[in-house]
Enzyme design. Sequence first.
Site, PDB file in Angstrom:
ATOM      1  N   ASN A   7      -4.550  -2.487  13.192  1.00  0.00           N
ATOM      2  CA  ASN A   7      -3.738  -3.744  13.286  1.00  0.00           C
ATOM      3  C   ASN A   7      -3.380  -3.972  14.762  1.00  0.00           C
ATOM      4  OD1 ASN A   7      -1.570  -5.533  13.473  1.00  0.00           O
ATOM      5  ND2 ASN A   7      -1.057  -5.059  11.395  1.00  0.00           N
ATOM      6  N   HIS A  10       0.421  -6.138  17.458  1.00  0.00           N
ATOM      7  CA  HIS A  10       1.603  -5.930  18.557  1.00  0.00           C
ATOM      8  C   HIS A  10       1.066  -6.068  19.894  1.00  0.00           C
ATOM      9  CE1 HIS A  10       4.129  -3.823  15.858  1.00  0.00           C
ATOM     10  NE2 HIS A  10       3.263  -3.160  15.258  1.00  0.00           N
ATOM     11  N   HIS A  43      -2.245 -10.068  11.203  1.00  0.00           N
ATOM     12  CA  HIS A  43      -1.299 -10.640  10.243  1.00  0.00           C
ATOM     13  C   HIS A  43      -1.146 -11.905  10.855  1.00  0.00           C
ATOM     14  CE1 HIS A  43       2.785 -10.549   7.803  1.00  0.00           C
ATOM     15  NE2 HIS A  43       2.180 -11.617   7.702  1.00  0.00           N
ATOM     16  N   ARG A  45       1.184 -14.898  10.598  1.00  0.00           N
ATOM     17  CA  ARG A  45       2.458 -14.934   9.895  1.00  0.00           C
ATOM     18  C   ARG A  45       2.654 -16.567  10.071  1.00  0.00           C
ATOM     19  NH1 ARG A  45       5.814 -10.148   9.456  1.00  0.00           N
ATOM     20  NH2 ARG A  45       7.415 -11.670   8.520  1.00  0.00           N
ATOM     21  N   ARG A  49       4.506 -15.685  15.090  1.00  0.00           N
ATOM     22  CA  ARG A  49       5.484 -14.956  16.115  1.00  0.00           C
ATOM     23  C   ARG A  49       4.476 -14.110  16.884  1.00  0.00           C
ATOM     24  NH1 ARG A  49       8.698 -10.860  12.542  1.00  0.00           N
ATOM     25  NH2 ARG A  49       9.400 -12.637  11.413  1.00  0.00           N
ATOM     26  N   GLU A  70      -4.217 -10.331   7.066  1.00  0.00           N
ATOM     27  CA  GLU A  70      -3.053 -10.202   6.250  1.00  0.00           C
ATOM     28  C   GLU A  70      -2.407 -11.532   6.220  1.00  0.00           C
ATOM     29  OE1 GLU A  70      -0.329  -7.272   7.701  1.00  0.00           O
ATOM     30  OE2 GLU A  70      -1.663  -5.823   7.472  1.00  0.00           O
ATOM     31  N   THR A 101       6.954  -6.509   8.014  1.00  0.00           N
ATOM     32  CA  THR A 101       6.846  -6.552   6.363  1.00  0.00           C
ATOM     33  C   THR A 101       7.721  -5.624   5.699  1.00  0.00           C
ATOM     34  OG1 THR A 101       4.818  -7.052   6.813  1.00  0.00           O
ATOM     35  CG2 THR A 101       5.208  -7.066   4.586  1.00  0.00           C
ATOM     36  N   GLU A 151      -2.969  -2.260  -1.306  1.00  0.00           N
ATOM     37  CA  GLU A 151      -2.599  -1.267  -0.130  1.00  0.00           C
ATOM     38  C   GLU A 151      -1.127  -0.949  -0.523  1.00  0.00           C
ATOM     39  OE1 GLU A 151      -2.735  -2.969   3.960  1.00  0.00           O
ATOM     40  OE2 GLU A 151      -1.124  -1.818   4.309  1.00  0.00           O
ATOM     41  N   HIS A 191       1.747   1.006   6.650  1.00  0.00           N
ATOM     42  CA  HIS A 191       2.982   0.581   7.175  1.00  0.00           C
ATOM     43  C   HIS A 191       3.606   1.879   7.479  1.00  0.00           C
ATOM     44  CE1 HIS A 191       6.418  -1.801   8.116  1.00  0.00           C
ATOM     45  NE2 HIS A 191       5.792  -2.846   7.918  1.00  0.00           N
TER      46      HIS A 191
END
Length: 241
Positions: A7, A10, A43, A45, A49, A70, A101, A151, A191
């Site tokens: 992922n 970040h 992801h 969103r 963000r 995602e 999340t 998941e 996660h």
Amino acid sequence: MPVLVVNVDHVATLRQARMGIEPEPVTAAYMAEQAGATGIIVHLREDRRHIQDRDVRLIKETCNTRLHLEMAATKEMQGIALDIEPEMVCLVPEKRKELTTEGGLNCIGRETELRDFLAPIHEKGIRASLFIDADPKQIEAAVATGAEFIEIHTGHYSDAKEYRQRGVELDKILKSITLAKGVGLKVNLGHGLNYRNILSFKNVSGISEYSIGHSIMARAIYVGLDRAVRDMAELVRTFTD
Ligand code: PXP
């Protein structure tokens, strides 16, 4: 063999901190692939963000492995998924004020709604996954949506400070994996997983993918992205099929 999907949200978070142009998540995705990631996750969103629409588009265009998107189960995100055609979408719950999340998607009582939501996505040949808590009732509901994957949310296990509580959360995950496999679902985990707590799954069979972001990017600050991804990919490669 289970695989690592990385992922890169970040990386975008850091860029968005200055609303600038670096670091570039597209470059990070490329480097992660070179270091052994089997796929890239972003992801997108609703509040944008971190990952932006152009990131998803560019990673899809340049990705040599596969892109997993995602997203919340909204009309807007459905349109983006149908347009960009990632290899997989993973439906997640979204709250504007959360830092990340916080829990799994509630599928109970939403089976038909989610099945209808996924129908056009499936028609395009995109696979679907549901990010859910390790709960038998959620697994039952997930099957009814027609998603091929779940998941399992490993955040409660990863966050547990106390040894006994961590054992309780791990047990829930292990039972859920068995249950999900029994009803024909493929299982991913994600996660809060890091280089240590992931070792609990080393001898657990039937896990398709590990979805990991934060711990890899945190380690990358010290050792570089290539090494951070390589270390995790090599670890996952030693795990039971
Ligand atoms: N899976 C899902 C559904 C997530 O929302 C996240 C966080 O973006 C992850 C996996 C990766 O979690 P982490 O960044 O803690 O490794």
